[in-house]
Design a protein around this motif. Sequence first.
Motif: not given
Length: 91
Positions: A73, A50, A64, A15, A68, A61
């Motif tokens: 992913v 983030w 994400i 990331m 994303l 999780q």
Amino acid sequence: MNFAKEDKGFVIRWMDRQFATDDTFPAVCCRTHKGKKTVSRDHVLAYREWSALGHKRSQIQAWIDRWLDDEEVQMLKQALKDQSQPRREVG
């Protein structure tokens, strides 16, 4: 997206590398202006979230899942798969 506890460090580095190398990461935050992808306020919000994560697996999780898109992913899943395969020595 779920990942194993031992993969957490790899996911964090992946990331961080995406943010460092791709101005339009995550893609769901991009908008199109004059035919070019540009960042929006959501991009800044995604980065702030983030950066502020406590880096617990459940928090990663959730981030994400929120930020994303499916393609990103899949890229992350492929990177996890590639790094977990044993490397053969050449020569």
